[in-house]
Structure formats: C-alpha cells, structure tokens
Design a protein around this motif. Sequence first.
Motif, PDB file in Angstrom:
ATOM      1  N   HIS A  53     -14.473  35.962 -11.594  1.00 31.94           N
ATOM      2  CA  HIS A  53     -13.976  34.903 -13.402  1.00 31.94           C
ATOM      3  C   HIS A  53     -15.037  35.218 -13.723  1.00 31.94           C
ATOM      4  CE1 HIS A  53     -12.782  31.514  -9.812  1.00 31.94           C
ATOM      5  NE2 HIS A  53     -11.513  32.814 -10.502  1.00 31.94           N
ATOM      6  N   ASP A  54     -16.440  35.576 -13.735  1.00 30.58           N
ATOM      7  CA  ASP A  54     -17.487  36.353 -14.425  1.00 30.58           C
ATOM      8  C   ASP A  54     -17.262  37.552 -15.156  1.00 30.58           C
ATOM      9  OD1 ASP A  54     -19.391  33.787 -14.548  1.00 30.58           O
ATOM     10  OD2 ASP A  54     -20.428  34.482 -12.504  1.00 30.58           O
ATOM     11  N   ASP A  55     -16.410  38.191 -13.712  1.00 26.63           N
ATOM     12  CA  ASP A  55     -16.475  40.000 -14.599  1.00 26.63           C
ATOM     13  C   ASP A  55     -14.795  39.586 -15.575  1.00 26.63           C
ATOM     14  OD1 ASP A  55     -18.516  40.950 -13.476  1.00 26.63           O
ATOM     15  OD2 ASP A  55     -16.766  41.247 -11.758  1.00 26.63           O
ATOM     16  N   LYS A  60     -15.954  38.240 -19.003  1.00 26.96           N
ATOM     17  CA  LYS A  60     -16.203  39.280 -19.423  1.00 26.96           C
ATOM     18  C   LYS A  60     -15.226  40.250 -20.477  1.00 26.96           C
ATOM     19  CE  LYS A  60     -20.155  43.069 -19.541  1.00 26.96           C
ATOM     20  NZ  LYS A  60     -20.897  43.768 -18.158  1.00 26.96           N
ATOM     21  N   ARG A  87     -11.486  27.362 -16.405  1.00 30.20           N
ATOM     22  CA  ARG A  87     -12.831  27.477 -15.735  1.00 30.20           C
ATOM     23  C   ARG A  87     -13.524  26.083 -16.356  1.00 30.20           C
ATOM     24  NH1 ARG A  87     -13.336  29.157 -11.585  1.00 30.20           N
ATOM     25  NH2 ARG A  87     -15.564  29.396 -11.624  1.00 30.20           N
TER      26      ARG A  87
END
Length: 529
Positions: free
Chosen positions: A416-418, A421, A457
């Motif tokens: 999710h973070d990738d 970004k 999210r």
Amino acid sequence: MTKSSFVLVAMLATGVSLAPPAFGQAGDEKLGKVHFEASCTPDAQKLFDRGMLYQHSFWYRGSQSVFEDVLKADPACGIAYWGIALSLLWNPHSPPPAKNLAEGAAALTKGKSVGANTQRERDYLDALSAMYADYDKVDHRTRMQAYAKAMEQMAQRYPNDDEAQIFYALALNTSASPADKTYANQLRGAAILEEIAKRQPQHPGVTHYLIHLYDSPALAEKGLDAARRYSQIAPAAAHAQHMPSHVFTRVGYWKDSIASNVESARVAAQGKEGHDQLHAMDYLVYANLQLGQDKNASAVIDEMNRVTGFTETSLAGPYALAASPARYAVERGDWKAAADLHIRPSPLANVQAITHFARALGAARSGDTAAANADIAKLAELRDKLREAKDAYWSEQVDIQRQVATAWVLYAEGKHDDALKAMSAAADAEDRTDKHPVTPGVLKPARELYGVMLLERGMAKEALVAFEATLKKEPNRLGAYVGAAKAAEKVGDSARAREYFGKVITIADGADKTRTEVNDARAFLAKRP
C-alpha cells in the motif's frame, strides 16, 4: 434516455436526412464570412473564399474539393495549391497520415511551378512548406514549430492581412508546449484573434481557434463567448457544432455539451464525416456519464460501432472508438467489464494504449495482477514505439497510464505505501501536462484515482485534498464530487459533506437508478437537511 440523446440515436438509426447541402451548394451564410485575397479570376476568387469557409471549420474534404474547383476555374491560380496542401494536413493538432504528407508536398511543388502572381502568395506557399519539409525524416512537432516561426514572419510582413494573423494564432496554439502552464502561446494567439473578432465577427476561424486557444482549465471561462457564437456563425459545419463542447467540457456544463454534440453528430452523419461524428459521440458519452445517465451513454456507444467513413490512420475516429467503451467501464467502476474489453486493431499506438490501460486497471482492481501486468507490459511497448517515432506527447501520456496501472497492481498486492507513492507520482505527472483536443478527458483523472486509493486506505483527509484538486482542474466531475463528499463525511466535516453531496444531486438528479452513489447522496441529505 434524454430527449437529445434519443433524437440522435433515432436519426442516425433511421437515416433521417436533415443534412446541410453538399459541398459547393451550402449557402455561404451558413458557414460564416471569409475573404482571402487571391490574384485569380473573379469566379476563382469566389470559390477560393468558399474553400476557406470549409477550411476554417476543419471540413477538409470540403475545402480540398473546392480548392480543386478553383483550379478548374483558373488553372493559373497557384495559391489554390496552398489551399489543397493546407486541407491535406487535416486537424493541425495531430500528425496527418503519410499519404497526405506526400500529396500535400506534391501540391506545394506544383503550386510553386505554376507560380503565384504576388509575393504574398509566394510567401504563403513557402511558409506552409515548413510543415512538409523532410516530412519523412522530421517529426510532426518539430515541423509544427518551424511552421509557427514561418507564420510569425508572415504576420510581421503582412500586418494588415487578417488571414496571416489568424493562421499565426492557430500555429501558436498547435506548437505550444503542453507542459507550459503559463499558456504564453495561447494567450498571445488569443490576443490576436480577440482584436480580429471585433472587425470580423462572422469569421468562423476566429471563433473556432479562440475555443482551441482557451481549451485549458485555467483559460476555459474566457472561451465561453466564442463557444456560444461559433455554432451560430457556421451552423452547416459539423465541427462548428462540436467545438463549443470543448469549453463546455472544461467548465463542466454537461447538458450544454450534450446539446452541442447531438447536433454535431447529426450534421456529421448526414455529411458522411465519420471522424467528426465519432469525435462528437465520444464527447457525448463522457458528458452523459457525468450526469449518471449510463443508458444514454451505452446507446451512443452502440451507435458508434455502426459508423463508417473514417480512416484508421487518422486519430479522431479510432481514438473515439477505443476511448468510449473504456471510459464507460472505468467511470462506472465496472472493473470486470474494463478487464474484458476487446482490443480493437489499430495502427495507432496511442489508440491501442487506451484499451490496454483500461484492461490493466480493471484487472488490477479485480485482483488479477497477472492479467494487469500483461497489459502493463504492452503499455510499455507502446510507449517505446511512440518514443521511437519521436512523439513526445503521446509517449508521455501512455507512460502515465502505465504508472497508474502499476500503482493499482502494487495496491492489489498489498504494497500500500508503494502504491500510494506511485499513484501520487502519476497524478503529479498528469497534472504537469494537459489533455489532447481529440479527447474530452482521460478515462478517469489520476488525481481522482489517487483520492480513491487514499480513501480506501482510511486517509480521508488526504483524499479530500485530492478530490478537491481534481475538481479545481476539471469542474463538475461526478466521481470527484462523490469522492469529496465521502471523504468530508469521514473526517467529520458535515458542512462540506452536505455541500458535495448536494453537488452530486445537482449534477446527477436525473441519473439512472443503478447509480447507487446518487441514491446515497439523497439518503445523506435526507438525514442531514
């Protein structure tokens, strides 16, 4: 189905003949007023002016035909070959087919050999030669910039020649960098045309090109006057009926856009102008989807598949046929339908990319990352093909599509973070450029998709910022208002939630009942009046 959409589909299906007269028979008063001084016989001069009426409304089949008639009336009218070569370029916002370039170059050569009777006419022939010089070696954008410089010299050399000024203003627009957010070229060109409009209020090219010059989020409001006038100046031209919707789309006037393109599609269909018809219908699909009127959009798409009279090597028709079914699936969040889209064969890489992008996005959102990655690989291949062709604009657009689809694959994989970004970077990249005139918009703005990801999210505050940024760039987008309303509700901002849910109802009060987001908006407002 709305009355306007029903009328369009019914007329196209039954072949009702409400077309304007054929080339050379349409009353000039229905195409506007143009005078281009030509040193030819009086009869040839009258025909030449008629050819310019067609040309200034991008009715290229008509303008070329009339310029050929000029030569029949006066074989020594060398400037008529300039008109033929100009017609063969088709829409200057896109590269013409190689066949047209070969024919146009030959026409200019013939015009120079026949000879023009004035230095001004010889200068016009020389200036247009910049668009044809080494066409088989030099890319379209480089030649367009060379032509803009040549027209700048023409405008300076002949300050009292309105036609030179008008074509210079158009060249300023078509040669402008899509990354220039100061819109320096566009504002310069518009300043030229606004002055000419005072002298020639019935000139079709002046209002037409003003719409193109103002076709950006920052300038769209300035184009409303020209948008309202152009369709009245040239009611017999399909493009004149369509062009106002470029501005209406930019400011989110969806009903106005529908009315404009219903008429444009009708005129184009009866004139057997397939590209103009499909182009108008793609805008119709987009506008109907913003109103939540999916049945209308679907009916238009069905009719699009029966349109003929266009070439696969010119962008407008094939692009519309690829984009409309893709946007129908993506705008509605029907990810299975998006993933299953049929790839319509096309020699144009940017046209193929539209379908592969929708398929990749649909597969990723459906959890089928293998299928998504296969289409992403195809996007990279198509991007590289466009780069090899030195098509900087479309190679960048396809790469942005690749970035968006890749972000959603990362999301589906739980990274999710990738994913966030990557999605943020894709939205930034898309915001640095702008849409092409061939399309009412991308399938779904990257910034809006970023907002969707943030909201999923649980990052409602950040999502609200993304949706509001989308609305600033593309007003009255239904999906962005829905997202903004949900995000505002999540962060506890009831005032903004009421405002945005209210906007949803204002825009889509007549939406199909299957549009659950509109029903949700009504339910929210009923609980919190």
